[in-house]
Design a protein around this motif. Structure first.
Motif, PDB file in Angstrom:
ATOM      1  N   ASN A 241       0.826  -1.210   0.000  1.00 19.17           N
ATOM      2  CA  ASN A 241       0.000   0.000   0.000  1.00 19.17           C
ATOM      3  C   ASN A 241       0.864   1.266   0.000  1.00 19.17           C
ATOM      4  N   PRO A 242       1.603   1.510  -1.079  1.00 17.28           N
ATOM      5  CA  PRO A 242       2.542   2.637  -1.117  1.00 17.28           C
ATOM      6  C   PRO A 242       1.838   3.980  -0.940  1.00 17.28           C
ATOM      7  N   ASP A 243       2.557   4.931  -0.340  1.00 16.88           N
ATOM      8  CA  ASP A 243       2.000   6.263  -0.086  1.00 16.88           C
ATOM      9  C   ASP A 243       1.840   7.076  -1.370  1.00 16.88           C
ATOM     10  N   SER A 244       2.710   6.873  -2.335  1.00 19.22           N
ATOM     11  CA  SER A 244       2.728   7.704  -3.535  1.00 19.22           C
ATOM     12  C   SER A 244       1.634   7.286  -4.515  1.00 19.22           C
ATOM     13  N   ASP A 245       0.850   8.268  -4.967  1.00 18.66           N
ATOM     14  CA  ASP A 245      -0.156   8.002  -6.007  1.00 18.66           C
ATOM     15  C   ASP A 245       0.504   7.509  -7.292  1.00 18.66           C
TER      16      ASP A 245
END
Length: 266
Positions: A241-245
């Motif tokens: 679930n990476p923070d970066s869009d």
């Protein structure tokens, strides 16, 4: 035919019965506009342009001489079915460009977004789906059923194989043959299309935050050097679930449905 009173049509142009010419549009010398064509407001056909088939062209698009837009597909399976070509707004379609309508087997519509630049001699084949702000450089060819997402650049004399998807913001170098999907923001170079990193120049020009660029570089390294197959690495990235869009967008593209395999980091 329906020619708006504010449109300008050169006396040598041929406008077939049924065509729609929008307000402020201009049709230059020796152009041919077919019966099912719709030209939006302020569309400009410079001269010697053929627009045919069920073709819609969005406002302020300019088409330069000797382009052929909306002709039937270069596909032996095409049997005359009623398909279409839809071109968005503010495109620049330079000399001798060809864009074909769709086929029944490919969804029936070839679609081009807004604000694109299609340089001299390039080709957009049947059923291709081309996003916004795409640049296709001189004599490049996009084959049938391809997907080019927003902000893609295709270098001159390059070819993209049918069914290939090229993700948002990717760049393909000149004289390059691309036969596999390209991840968003990827950089592809070499005669046989090698994924050679990220399109860092494009990301910086777009003003992407340094934190997102750092996250993309880390994700690229994980895809290149992690354990397991390429899709397994992408799935692990998704599970984190990476923070970066931008990273989420890249992973979603890789895990999406495709008819081709991927160019993978070396």
């Amino acid at each position: 035919m329906a020619i708006d009173a504010a449109a300008q049509v050169h006396p040598s142009a041929v406008i077939e019965e049924g065509a729609v010419i929008g307000a402020g549009a201009s049709v230059g010398p020796f152009c041919i506009v077919g019966a099912e064509v719709e030209l939006g407001p302020r569309v400009a056909l410079r001269s010697h342009v053929v627009v045919t088939g069920r073709t819609q062209i969005g406002e302020e698009t300019v088409i330069f001489p000797f382009s052929v837009i909306g002709e039937i597909p270069q596909d032996l399976k095409y049997a005359g079915e009623n398909t279409s070509l839809i071109i968005g707004k503010r495109n620049r379609i330079r000399e001798s460009v060809t864009m074909n309508c769709g086929t029944e087997g490919g969804g029936g519509v070839t679609r081009v977004g807004d604000d694109g630049l299609f340089m001299a001699g390039c080709h957009i084949a049947h059923d291709a789906q081309v996003g916004d702000r795409v640049i296709v450089v001189n004599s490049a060819a996009i084959a049938g059923h391809c997907v080019l997402e927003d902000d893609v650049i295709i270098g001159g004399l390059s070819g993209v194989h049918q069914w290939v998807r090229i993700g948002k913001g990717a760049i393909i170098g000149a004289v390059c043959m691309v036969t596999k999907d390209v991840m968003p923001y990827g950089l592809v170079q070499g005669p046989r299309g090698v994924l050679d990193g990220l399109n860092l120049v494009g990301l910086k020009r777009k003003g992407v935050a340094r934190t997102d660029i750092t996250a993309l570089r880390a994700a690229f390294q994980q895809l290149a050097q992690g354990e397991g197959a390429f899709l397994d690495r992408a799935q692990r990235l998704s599970d984190d679930n990476p923070d970066s869009d931008y990273v989420r967008e890249m992973v979603a593209f890789i895990l999406g449905a495709s008819e081709r395999s991927f160019l993978t980091p070396g």
